[in-house]
Design a protein around this motif. Sequence first.
Motif, PDB file in Angstrom:
ATOM      1  N   ARG A  79      35.881  47.728  33.335  1.00  0.00           N
ATOM      2  CA  ARG A  79      34.743  47.216  34.109  1.00  0.00           C
ATOM      3  C   ARG A  79      35.171  46.712  35.481  1.00  0.00           C
ATOM      4  NH1 ARG A  79      31.019  43.768  29.774  1.00  0.00           N
ATOM      5  NH2 ARG A  79      30.185  45.590  28.652  1.00  0.00           N
ATOM      6  N   VAL A 135      38.036  46.486  27.846  1.00  0.00           N
ATOM      7  CA  VAL A 135      36.716  46.459  28.490  1.00  0.00           C
ATOM      8  C   VAL A 135      36.822  45.836  29.883  1.00  0.00           C
ATOM      9  CG1 VAL A 135      34.409  45.448  28.386  1.00  0.00           C
ATOM     10  CG2 VAL A 135      35.432  46.424  26.327  1.00  0.00           C
ATOM     11  N   ARG A 152      38.759  43.578  24.096  1.00  0.00           N
ATOM     12  CA  ARG A 152      38.192  42.830  25.211  1.00  0.00           C
ATOM     13  C   ARG A 152      38.996  43.082  26.487  1.00  0.00           C
ATOM     14  NH1 ARG A 152      35.374  38.732  27.335  1.00  0.00           N
ATOM     15  NH2 ARG A 152      36.457  37.208  28.634  1.00  0.00           N
TER      16      ARG A 152
END
Length: 331
Positions: free
Chosen positions: A102, A98, A95
């Motif tokens: 992003r 990511v 997580r």
Amino acid sequence: MDEHKHYPIDSAGRAVESNVPIVNADISVDSARSHVLAGMSRFETINYVYVTDAGGNLVGVLSIKELFRADKAKKISEIMKKDVIRVHPYSDQERAVVLSLRRSIKAVPVVDHDGKFLGVIPSDRVLSILHSEHIEDLLHVVGVQKSLHEVQSLGTESAYELFRRRIPWLLIGLIAGVLAAWLIRSFQFILEQELLLAAFIPAIVYLSDAVGNQTQVLFIRNLTFQELFKMSSYAWREVRIGALTAATLAVIFSAIGGAISGSREIAATLGITLVFSILAAMGVAMFVPWLLLKFNQDPALASGPFSTALRDISSLFIYFTVASLVLKSLS
């Protein structure tokens, strides 16, 4: 990072680096610059300066570039970004990766459930996690459901530890062999009535195992991508494949068996048995890996011996049950 080793191996908390620039929101930009320059040699990463309140809670962040471009008379609270991307220590490391990709941030802050700042996952650690996750994905493609850490530990485990992990499943195979012998003995009256049935036992067991192993290898591999399809749709497709496979092999096998034995009873027995044993083998091949995965067992290691044992016993039971019914009805 030793103080964070109590977190799970794949958690964000395990990857935290605490030695980063931290300042109070009420100090001036000039004081913050002095603090950063004084600690430059000991900080592990200096991409960002993290702002906390008196209780150690994360309240803002600013980049080093923003710190040294700002008016030195201003307070940190005036130039910091208050909407801070963050993860909790028990979140999965993936997580954090990511979020980093992003949001285009070089380090991911980690805070506990009370908002207290614990540290960051720096860019080099983000790249390391990303590399590990890619390797794990490749392992999953070939049916290995363990984490990279667990796979790497296989090379350093002792002979006794590897023996301890393997022997329970092999003992299941041994027990299955004993049960198969008992099962054949229980249907001894069938063999006495038609001895030639014994000659086809290896072929029945082999064909069931061959189809089951093929289905199982593909199913374990496809478990990696189970988010991309409905399991019910996949199972229904496999049932249709199994029916076509069973019907094709049954016609061929019954014809060959009838020609060898010269008995329509044996030909019928072989054809009917193969249909049901192949369907049963495919069911076992999908159900056992799925069940083991639900109980956090590696299906690639455990389902082989266990599934083979179930397939062999079920094939023998179906064979002798069908033989007894066919011989009784046609005699």
